[in-house]
Design a protein around this motif. Sequence first.
Motif, PDB file in Angstrom:
ATOM      1  N   HIS A 180      43.844  55.468  56.781  1.00  0.00           N
ATOM      2  CA  HIS A 180      43.894  56.419  57.988  1.00  0.00           C
ATOM      3  C   HIS A 180      43.720  57.965  57.247  1.00  0.00           C
ATOM      4  N   TYR A 183      48.933  49.335  62.658  1.00  0.00           N
ATOM      5  CA  TYR A 183      47.269  49.925  62.908  1.00  0.00           C
ATOM      6  C   TYR A 183      46.702  48.354  62.670  1.00  0.00           C
ATOM      7  N   PRO A 239      53.125  50.621  59.178  1.00  0.00           N
ATOM      8  CA  PRO A 239      52.482  51.587  59.830  1.00  0.00           C
ATOM      9  C   PRO A 239      50.969  50.706  59.502  1.00  0.00           C
ATOM     10  N   THR A 240      49.780  49.757  59.037  1.00  0.00           N
ATOM     11  CA  THR A 240      49.938  48.881  58.403  1.00  0.00           C
ATOM     12  C   THR A 240      49.925  48.033  59.233  1.00  0.00           C
ATOM     13  N   PHE A 275      50.253  58.886  54.354  1.00  0.00           N
ATOM     14  CA  PHE A 275      51.777  59.028  54.640  1.00  0.00           C
ATOM     15  C   PHE A 275      52.472  60.482  55.416  1.00  0.00           C
ATOM     16  N   ALA A 276      51.723  59.533  56.217  1.00  0.00           N
ATOM     17  CA  ALA A 276      52.442  60.467  58.244  1.00  0.00           C
ATOM     18  C   ALA A 276      53.232  59.233  58.147  1.00  0.00           C
ATOM     19  N   PHE A 277      52.888  58.063  57.835  1.00  0.00           N
ATOM     20  CA  PHE A 277      53.383  56.892  58.636  1.00  0.00           C
ATOM     21  C   PHE A 277      53.513  57.292  60.169  1.00  0.00           C
ATOM     22  N   SER A 278      52.933  57.348  61.060  1.00  0.00           N
ATOM     23  CA  SER A 278      52.362  57.671  62.454  1.00  0.00           C
ATOM     24  C   SER A 278      52.502  55.705  62.945  1.00  0.00           C
ATOM     25  N   TRP A 288      46.259  51.239  56.157  1.00  0.00           N
ATOM     26  CA  TRP A 288      47.139  52.421  55.977  1.00  0.00           C
ATOM     27  C   TRP A 288      46.153  52.997  55.107  1.00  0.00           C
TER      28      TRP A 288
END
Lengths: 405, 405
Positions: A250, B128, B124-125, A254-257, A247
């Motif tokens: 990225h 990802y 997210p991580t 902090f958009a946590f997509s 993360w």
Amino acid sequence: MIERARQLDAGDPLAEYRERFLVPEGVIYLDGNSLGCLPKATPARLEEVVREEWGRDLIRSWNTAGWIDLPAKVGGKIAPLIGAKPHEVIVADSVSVNLFKLISAALAMRPGRKVVLSEPGNFPTDIYMIEGLEKRDLATRRLAARDKLHEALDEDVALLLLTHAHYKTGELFDMGELTRAAHEAGALVLWDLSHSGGALPVDLNACEADFAVGCGYKYLNGGPGAPAYAFVAERHLEDTQQPLSGWMGHAKPFAFSDDYAPAPGIERLLCGTPGILGLSALEVGVDLIAETGVERLYAKSQKLSEFFRQCLAESGVEIELVSPTDPASRGSQLSFRHEEAYAICQALIARGVIGDFRDPDILRFGFAPAYLHFEDMAEAARHLAEVLESNEWQSNEFNKRATVT
Amino acid sequence: MIERARQLDAGDPLAEYRERFLVPEGVIYLDGNSLGCLPKATPARLEEVVREEWGRDLIRSWNTAGWIDLPAKVGGKIAPLIGAKPHEVIVADSVSVNLFKLISAALAMRPGRKVVLSEPGNFPTDIYMIEGLEKRDLATRRLAARDKLHEALDEDVALLLLTHAHYKTGELFDMGELTRAAHEAGALVLWDLSHSGGALPVDLNACEADFAVGCGYKYLNGGPGAPAYAFVAERHLEDTQQPLSGWMGHAKPFAFSDDYAPAPGIERLLCGTPGILGLSALEVGVDLIAETGVERLYAKSQKLSEFFRQCLAESGVEIELVSPTDPASRGSQLSFRHEEAYAICQALIARGVIGDFRDPDILRFGFAPAYLHFEDMAEAARHLAEVLESNEWQSNEFNKRATVT
């Protein structure tokens, strides 16, 4: 010898820097190439990070103390030491993890080629990280001795991975020449600067190097297990796709997509949350080395090692040198071969002369010039001469091997 | 409310533990689920590691101070907090890097299957790291909503990867039930304990979990970017082949062999040289949490969060709870939805009540019970009521978004 050493120290513009480090009483430390000494400014800085940034300001410090930018900030400070632009270097993870990222990225940039070429006897982790990819069928490991590297550079080679200064012997590769040869063969190059970054002038961009990694805890004095750094040449930044896509790498952490999109710049090499204690200690070490200047450091380390050899010769010590005799062909170290290297190393340590042993028969001395004096050279040579002459290393006590040496 | 809070504090067996942490004056810290508070014992321990172990004893500390064993030692202390045996847990790298190691290892143990199943909106991580492998064609990412996970567990699934307590809502998965379901489908399971390890009783072995990772800087109070931990069930240790095969995971790191051979035990999860500063700080945090006991901590955090909800209700606050209403179904946090969550969070921070914001509309409060009092709950609820009532969050000042929130 002591008199001559003192004269040399008196004329040494870097002599005063020893005061900026804690060098323990009674110790001649010739292992700065394994773990650099503690800069005196480090404890106070860490205390501030711990008590104020963490303890008092807590989570807010990611913004207010600039923690979030620390990997790029410290990377930017390392950049001029290795001939890179500030936005080409970032501090993250360990050397091993960064090797994995960049070997993988290079392989993805050379579709149809799978060979990663290195030399046997390279620092093991460099070779092991190729193996990790080979087991997943993503790479093919090829090892060729130094004098066979050119012929091994064929159309299957995606990446040439070499350590600039050899960990065991200190022998330097000609970075410019080998980078050119690799490029001519259509391969990319990844330089491991663990034993050269911060010790001698490295000019990655003048050599048109593609990638590099380096160590924070040796010549940069960042502390035990300090985080490592990684370099990606500007021209490759956009195409560098590394598989450890955590993360923090990225574009918008902090958009946590749910979907990964790499940061546009060198930040794409980040993976997890950076370790702020290690990074903060490393910054102090880097600042200090940047202040002394790598050109001056390297010039002094060459003088130190040559003076050490002279002192040994004058003491009648005969021991096989495995490092290049020309100081311009080696990093800041001298290595000797002796079948009783382990016991000799232990006997020297008992006398306060700390070098290290590398399996099976190498006695290795590092000359970190920011905190060593010429007088240390004369004294270390005298101790080595006495140890060899007295055969005190044959005592049982020095023949028991500990886990780490 | 304050009176009731004080009574609850008077009867709280954990109340005294607040004194073991530095909790800044004027701050009500509801973000221990993002960065835990500083244990008061940490600065002195770090000072010792820096000045004595690094500064004075230098390289020798790898043996004499036990640095080389620290990853396994601290892992062994984390083990009882998560229902593991000491030799099943090790501290290394970051959560993200450990996810990569264990996802890869699991895929290698399920040849013919490539799907790694997770849920959309997982941290997210976690997602990802699956993607990083998917881009190399080593994995196929599959995301299924919580209520569709069972039907998504088909014969293509190699690994089920879930976060035990959801980072945004705190909702808990039934670890035992999902592990069984995955095993019935022939898949392995990897639990991310970042938001549950050290906060609530986890029993990996009772659930027959295969793998787990967890975070050192949240409920374990290891400091910003503290190293993470990884768990491999004993029955899998021998078959776990992870691709980040760095030298510290080698059976004999100091033999400096060209060929990788994994360490026989959990040490095979190590990659590069461990960061000793981060590990040492983490050990202090782990010791403290182990002393308080996760059962007592979780019982208290449930009482804290329920009392907080009560205080909000009595203050007439109406705000949508997105965490489960049953405290047994959530971790040590409460999250609320509000379209102005960001500005409200900032207005609370300005009043010294530190929670956090999660994009796009979540206001998240963590209840780290080792250093929170019931009085903090009453005060935090009062502040939130006042902020909402006064509309002070509409001020421009609170609407500018910083990098990290």
